[in-house]
Scaffold this motif. Structure first.
Motif, PDB file in Angstrom:
ATOM      1  N   GLU A 174      -5.627  -5.617  -0.298  1.00 13.42           N
ATOM      2  CA  GLU A 174      -6.767  -5.109   0.531  1.00 13.42           C
ATOM      3  C   GLU A 174      -7.249  -3.805  -0.525  1.00 13.42           C
ATOM      4  O   GLU A 174      -6.504  -3.189  -1.102  1.00 13.42           O
ATOM      5  CB  GLU A 174      -6.603  -4.632   1.764  1.00 13.42           C
ATOM      6  N   ALA A 183       0.928  -1.132  -0.177  1.00 13.40           N
ATOM      7  CA  ALA A 183       0.089  -0.111  -0.065  1.00 13.40           C
ATOM      8  C   ALA A 183       1.022   1.288   0.098  1.00 13.40           C
ATOM      9  O   ALA A 183       0.597   2.203  -0.890  1.00 13.40           O
ATOM     10  CB  ALA A 183      -0.968   0.141   1.364  1.00 13.40           C
ATOM     11  N   GLU A 184       2.086   1.223   0.821  1.00 12.76           N
ATOM     12  CA  GLU A 184       2.769   2.412   0.895  1.00 12.76           C
ATOM     13  C   GLU A 184       3.442   2.801  -0.516  1.00 12.76           C
ATOM     14  O   GLU A 184       3.913   3.987  -0.715  1.00 12.76           O
ATOM     15  CB  GLU A 184       4.130   2.184   2.019  1.00 12.76           C
ATOM     16  N   VAL A 193      -8.780  -0.042  -6.039  1.00 14.36           N
ATOM     17  CA  VAL A 193      -8.388   1.128  -5.971  1.00 14.36           C
ATOM     18  C   VAL A 193      -9.578   2.472  -5.849  1.00 14.36           C
ATOM     19  O   VAL A 193     -10.387   2.234  -6.795  1.00 14.36           O
ATOM     20  CB  VAL A 193      -7.283   1.525  -7.023  1.00 14.36           C
ATOM     21  N   CYS A 217      -1.065  -2.851  -5.443  1.00 14.60           N
ATOM     22  CA  CYS A 217      -0.856  -2.089  -3.920  1.00 14.60           C
ATOM     23  C   CYS A 217      -1.406  -2.912  -2.783  1.00 14.60           C
ATOM     24  O   CYS A 217      -1.578  -2.753  -1.670  1.00 14.60           O
ATOM     25  CB  CYS A 217      -2.005  -0.894  -4.117  1.00 14.60           C
ATOM     26  N   LEU A 265      -7.850  -0.070  -1.247  1.00 22.37           N
ATOM     27  CA  LEU A 265      -6.903   1.230  -0.811  1.00 22.37           C
ATOM     28  C   LEU A 265      -7.269   2.139  -1.421  1.00 22.37           C
ATOM     29  O   LEU A 265      -7.792   2.583  -2.437  1.00 22.37           O
ATOM     30  CB  LEU A 265      -5.521   0.772  -1.391  1.00 22.37           C
ATOM     31  N   CYS A 324       1.879   3.020  -3.308  1.00 25.08           N
ATOM     32  CA  CYS A 324       1.087   3.470  -4.232  1.00 25.08           C
ATOM     33  C   CYS A 324       0.609   4.954  -3.972  1.00 25.08           C
ATOM     34  O   CYS A 324      -0.276   5.149  -2.829  1.00 25.08           O
ATOM     35  CB  CYS A 324      -0.370   2.455  -4.282  1.00 25.08           C
TER      36      CYS A 324
END
Length: 222
Positions: free
Chosen positions: A100, A75-76, A128, A97, A102, A78
């Protein structure tokens, strides 16, 4: 979108105040109970009651061989900057990402560069969400904007870039106070071709009044 019939695609057009406004001034009361992405079905849900097929031209674009993948599986990775750079580079854009859903908070508007097509695809994979954080528009394409490169002598009626946005959600975008390109709180498009597939919009706004406005979520013309 869930309003598919054999006659075509049902599109709900709302006033500029917000794409979830319940009673636009002078309009018909069409309540929208969905004000949060978590309230609705995930992008990509099929309409179980549909009884006819979607024409191929109106379906999903092929995103199996992306030009750019935003993220490295976390996630970080993206970020807004990564999205802006990918959109500027054009081609087929996908996201990696993590597994999950995000929300990526956009720190600036992502802008299409007109000579990076002709086919441009942005595919969120159903996970997303892009947020304007109530501060600005999220996505912009304008074939007549010299800063984004002129590609023909008739920018207002050219058939490219052909932009497809699919399997993604846009939230909390705003074009209020935009001095030149009015309307289109989340997405503003002029020229070329534009297609939305399995794409959702929540809580996007543009100016409440003005001489030439349209689309709290999306404005498309020429």
């Amino acid at each position: 979108m869930r309003g598919v019939t054999c006659l075509g695609l049902l599109v709900l057009v709302t006033a500029c105040g917000g794409d979830d406004d319940e009673s636009p001034p002078g309009g018909v009361d069409v309540p929208n109970p969905l004000t949060n992405p978590d309230d609705g079905p995930p992008a990509g849900n099929q309409n179980a009651e549909a009884s006819c097929s979607v024409p191929a031209e109106a379906g999903l674009a092929d995103a199996s061989s992306p030009t750019t993948v935003v993220g490295d599986g976390t996630a970080e990775s993206c970020t807004s900057a990564a999205v802006v750079a990918a959109v500027a580079a054009g081609g087929v854009i996908t996201f990696d990402c993590g597994p999950e859903p995000l929300v990526i908070t956009m720190e600036e508007t992502a802008k299409i560069v007109n000579d990076t097509g002709p086919e441009i695809v942005i595919d969120g994979g159903g996970l997303v969400t892009l947020s304007g954080a109530g501060n600005h528009r999220i996505l912009y394409m304008n074939t007549c904007d010299e800063a984004q490169t002129w590609t023909t002598s008739h920018c207002n009626d050219q058939d490219h870039p052909r932009l497809t946005v699919q399997n993604i959600t846009f939230i909390d975008a705003s074009s209020k106070g935009e001095p030149e390109f009015d309307g289109g709180g989340a997405i503003w498009v002029r020229g070329g071709r534009f297609k939305l597939v399995n794409t959702r919009f929540f809580n996007n706004v543009c100016d409440d009044s003005g001489p030439d406005l349209g689309g709290a979520a999306v404005r498309v013309f020429d």
